[in-house]
Design an enzyme around this catalytic site. Structure first.
Site, short mmCIF file in Angstrom:
data_model
loop_
_atom_site.label_atom_id
_atom_site.label_comp_id
_atom_site.label_asym_id
_atom_site.label_seq_id
_atom_site.Cartn_x
_atom_site.Cartn_y
_atom_site.Cartn_z
N PRO A 108 32.50 40.15 37.58
CA PRO A 108 32.19 39.74 38.95
C PRO A 108 33.23 38.75 39.48
CG PRO A 108 30.30 39.36 37.48
CD PRO A 108 31.43 39.83 36.62
N SER A 123 37.53 36.23 36.40
CA SER A 123 38.00 37.53 36.87
C SER A 123 39.48 37.50 37.27
CB SER A 123 37.09 38.02 37.99
OG SER A 123 37.75 38.15 39.18
N ALA A 135 41.71 37.26 34.22
CA ALA A 135 41.65 38.49 33.40
C ALA A 135 42.47 39.61 34.05
CB ALA A 135 40.20 38.93 33.21
N ASP A 173 41.15 28.96 31.55
CA ASP A 173 40.83 30.38 31.76
C ASP A 173 41.92 31.28 31.17
OD1 ASP A 173 38.74 29.41 33.23
OD2 ASP A 173 38.97 30.83 34.88
#
Ligand code: PMV
Length: 329
Positions: free
Chosen positions: A100, A107, A110, A151
């Protein structure tokens, strides 16, 4: 050229978000079952680089939108890893992601990691995790203000990590410096439920608000960050010892501190309360807050009851995930 496919996992911050921007430790976990995927294939001669991002319902030619974040990342990666001065290749880049967007699950990092991995494979330059992480971090720094780097790190290394940033966020250090990254021991598997509020919130806004509050009341915020840091250290001990119930209590305390820091929301609080009411061992928001996701640590026997409670309290989606036992190599 044959087709190239590269992927990267979603992530969760188990504890320590926001305080990590100010030099305290945080613990993050990859979610290997939820991934972003990038497929490269040859384009017709003269087409240049055409990007198709189906989840964003967008398709564009790099030459027409050179300043968009993904275009810059693609051009920058090709320039850095390819032959100096080489023209742009004819490539079709298709991006799909099950993560999401703007919800605290990484997100953006990634998608960027999968993209850089695919381009590196195309150029015959496979990357180690540290180089991949640095390339994605440079892009995050340009577009997300002052990210801690957690992240891109957990997504590039694909292992549970303990993370402490090296740089000072304010004023920002001009060049990226290497953070402290340690692989952590997880003695017993953890059953987690991720509850999505369905409220999309970009990382930049709450991070900016926390910065303003910290500037206005540094002593108060430094004290809150210190409490988060102490709790993250204790959580690392619990993970290493398999003390799951105590870990749950720490996560719930972390949520209370995040409320005081000012990054929770009524929707997140409702999901946390519902999870605890249904017998979760602990629950907290995860990521930047104001929306996005929360996580609940559950005993496997309570998993379905807690999932039902999250749905009844308004979760748009409940994602069960198991963090497997893990020992550093
Ligand atoms: O991208 P998110 O929503 O998971 O948030 C990142 C975590 C923060 O600590 C809030 C910001 C950062 O850069 O570490």
């Amino acid at each position: 050229m044959s087709e190239i496919v590269a992927t990267a996992p979603a992530k969760l911050i188990l504890c320590g978000e926001h305080a990590v921007v100010y030099g305290r430790p945080a613990i993050a976990l990859p979610l290997p079952g939820i991934r972003a995927r990038v497929r490269l294939s040859p384009g017709p001669p003269g087409s240049g680089v055409v990007v198709q991002a189906r989840d964003l319902r967008r398709r564009w030619n790099l030459a027409d939108e050179p300043a968009s974040p993904l275009s810059e990342l693609i051009a920058g990666t090709l320039a850095q890893l390819g032959q100096p001065g080489a023209p742009l290749p004819d490539l079709r880049i298709s991006i799909r992601s099950a993560i999401p967007i703007a919800s605290g699950m990484g997100s953006g990092a990634a998608v960027a990691s999968a993209l850089v991995r695919a381009l590196a494979a195309y150029l015959g330059r496979p990357l180690d995790a540290a180089t991949l992480s640095a390339l994605v971090y440079a892009s995050e720094r340009r577009f997300h203000g002052t990210p801690s780097g957690i992240d891109n790190t957990v997504i590039a290394y694909q292992r549970p990590i303990w993370f402490v940033r090296a740089e000072s966020p304010h004023p920002p250090t001009p060049a990226p410096q290497l953070p402290q990254i340690e692989t952590i021991t997880i003695a017993r598997p953890l059953a987690l439920l991720v509850g999505d509020t369905g409220v999309r919130s970009a990382t930049r806004a709450p991070v900016g608000e926390v910065r303003e509050r910290w500037q206005a009341s540094p002593a108060r915020y430094e004290a809150l960050f210190d409490q988060v840091g102490a709790l993250v250290l204790a959580a690392r001990g619990c993970l290493a010892q398999g003390q799951v119930a105590e870990l749950g209590r720490l996560l719930t305390q972390n949520h209370a501190l995040l409320q005081q820091i000012g990054v929770s929301s009524p929707e997140l609080d409702a999901l946390v309360a519902a999870a605890l009411g249904a017998g979760a061992l602990g629950a907290k928001l995860s990521g930047a807050g104001w929306g996005g996701v929360m996580l609940a640590l559950v005993a496997p026997a309570r998993q379905s009851a807690v999932a039902r409670a999250l749905e009844a309290a308004g979760a748009r989606r409940v994602i069960p995930t198991t963090v497997h036992a893990h020992a550093p190599a």
